[in-house]
Design a protein around this motif. Structure first.
Motif, PDB file in Angstrom:
ATOM      1  N   LYS A 172     -22.285  28.963  57.960  1.00 36.68           N
ATOM      2  CA  LYS A 172     -21.077  28.233  57.933  1.00 36.68           C
ATOM      3  C   LYS A 172     -20.003  28.264  58.320  1.00 36.68           C
ATOM      4  O   LYS A 172     -18.572  28.063  58.035  1.00 36.68           O
ATOM      5  N   SER A 173     -19.922  29.919  56.704  1.00 30.33           N
ATOM      6  CA  SER A 173     -18.708  30.791  57.192  1.00 30.33           C
ATOM      7  C   SER A 173     -18.362  31.165  57.818  1.00 30.33           C
ATOM      8  O   SER A 173     -17.307  31.097  58.383  1.00 30.33           O
ATOM      9  N   ILE A 220     -17.714  24.984  53.162  1.00 28.85           N
ATOM     10  CA  ILE A 220     -18.931  25.775  53.200  1.00 28.85           C
ATOM     11  C   ILE A 220     -20.313  26.174  52.257  1.00 28.85           C
ATOM     12  O   ILE A 220     -20.912  26.872  52.103  1.00 28.85           O
ATOM     13  N   PRO A 247     -23.785  25.232  50.641  1.00 22.52           N
ATOM     14  CA  PRO A 247     -24.777  24.921  51.888  1.00 22.52           C
ATOM     15  C   PRO A 247     -25.534  23.498  50.972  1.00 22.52           C
ATOM     16  O   PRO A 247     -25.221  23.372  50.402  1.00 22.52           O
ATOM     17  N   SER A 248     -26.518  22.626  51.497  1.00 25.80           N
ATOM     18  CA  SER A 248     -27.199  22.191  51.412  1.00 25.80           C
ATOM     19  C   SER A 248     -27.954  22.648  49.936  1.00 25.80           C
ATOM     20  O   SER A 248     -28.762  23.993  49.799  1.00 25.80           O
ATOM     21  N   SER A 257     -19.364  30.080  61.493  1.00 29.76           N
ATOM     22  CA  SER A 257     -19.184  29.424  61.960  1.00 29.76           C
ATOM     23  C   SER A 257     -17.375  28.429  62.552  1.00 29.76           C
ATOM     24  O   SER A 257     -16.692  29.094  62.500  1.00 29.76           O
ATOM     25  N   GLN A 258     -17.077  28.491  60.745  1.00 34.19           N
ATOM     26  CA  GLN A 258     -15.714  27.208  60.550  1.00 34.19           C
ATOM     27  C   GLN A 258     -14.876  28.815  60.607  1.00 34.19           C
ATOM     28  O   GLN A 258     -13.780  28.002  60.983  1.00 34.19           O
ATOM     29  N   GLU A 276     -27.589  29.640  54.207  1.00 32.67           N
ATOM     30  CA  GLU A 276     -26.550  28.339  55.613  1.00 32.67           C
ATOM     31  C   GLU A 276     -25.527  29.155  55.377  1.00 32.67           C
ATOM     32  O   GLU A 276     -24.066  28.913  55.498  1.00 32.67           O
ATOM     33  N   HIS A 277     -24.579  29.438  53.881  1.00 33.03           N
ATOM     34  CA  HIS A 277     -23.493  29.557  53.528  1.00 33.03           C
ATOM     35  C   HIS A 277     -22.589  30.783  54.736  1.00 33.03           C
ATOM     36  O   HIS A 277     -21.204  30.650  54.662  1.00 33.03           O
TER      37      HIS A 277
END
Length: 177
Positions: free
Chosen positions: A59-60, A103, A105-106, A62-63, A55-56
């Motif tokens: 996110k990384s 970034i 993760p959940s 994607s951002q 997930e990290h």
């Protein structure tokens, strides 16, 4: 001189594409090695699960898509000047870094198929940047402490080497399970 510059840029693009495609494939195949239970196992209280790492990475990457698609200016230096520094930093597997809060993760739980879908989305978005943007321009959307201004080419290598660092972690987790 113009022909030399064009050849250098073509070589740089070919090299980036090879590193990117290999990294993307390796990330997807490494995540695929985990089963639904293993993807959510933490090996120590201060470590992330394989699902959190995936997930990290998503996110990384994607951002950074808006940064890569944003404004740029001509580089008045070698557009891959900082690639080696980025590589040396991220591929030092002994070095530990604190992630930027945006970034993180959940907590999960994470589902393997959903993570793979997210990663494939990010891979497609990055591939689109590679194929459509001037990679030799300085991205003006974000300046990173320590690195300063980066070209899109350098940002893309940062994504690759950051992902490779996490692939290494995923393989270590997988081996320990």
């Amino acid at each position: 001189m113009e022909n030399q510059t064009t050849n250098h840029q073509t070589d740089a693009l070919i090299n980036l594409l090879a590193v990117f495609e290999d990294t993307a494939s390796n990330m997807l195949s490494t995540v695929a090695l985990f089963n639904e239970q293993q993807i959510n196992i933490t090996l120590s209280p201060d470590s992330w699960t394989a699902g959190q790492i995936a997930e990290h990475v998503f996110k990384s990457a994607s951002q950074l898509i808006p940064v890569l698609n944003g404004a740029g200016k001509p580089a008045e230096r070698d557009p891959d000047e900082k690639v080696k520094m980025i590589k040396d930093l991220f591929l030092d597997f002994e070095a530990k870094f604190k992630s930027a809060p945006g970034i993180w993760p959940s907590d999960g739980p994470h589902q393997k198929a959903g993570l793979i879908d997210l990663l494939q989305t990010a891979i497609s978005q990055v591939r689109e940047v590679i194929n459509s943007k001037d990679l030799y321009a300085i991205s003006t959307e974000l300046v990173v402490p320590f690195f300063g201004e980066l070209t899109r080419l350098e940002w893309l290598y940062l994504i690759c080497y950051h992902t490779q660092k996490h692939i290494h972690q995923l393989k270590n987790i997988r081996q320990a399970l």
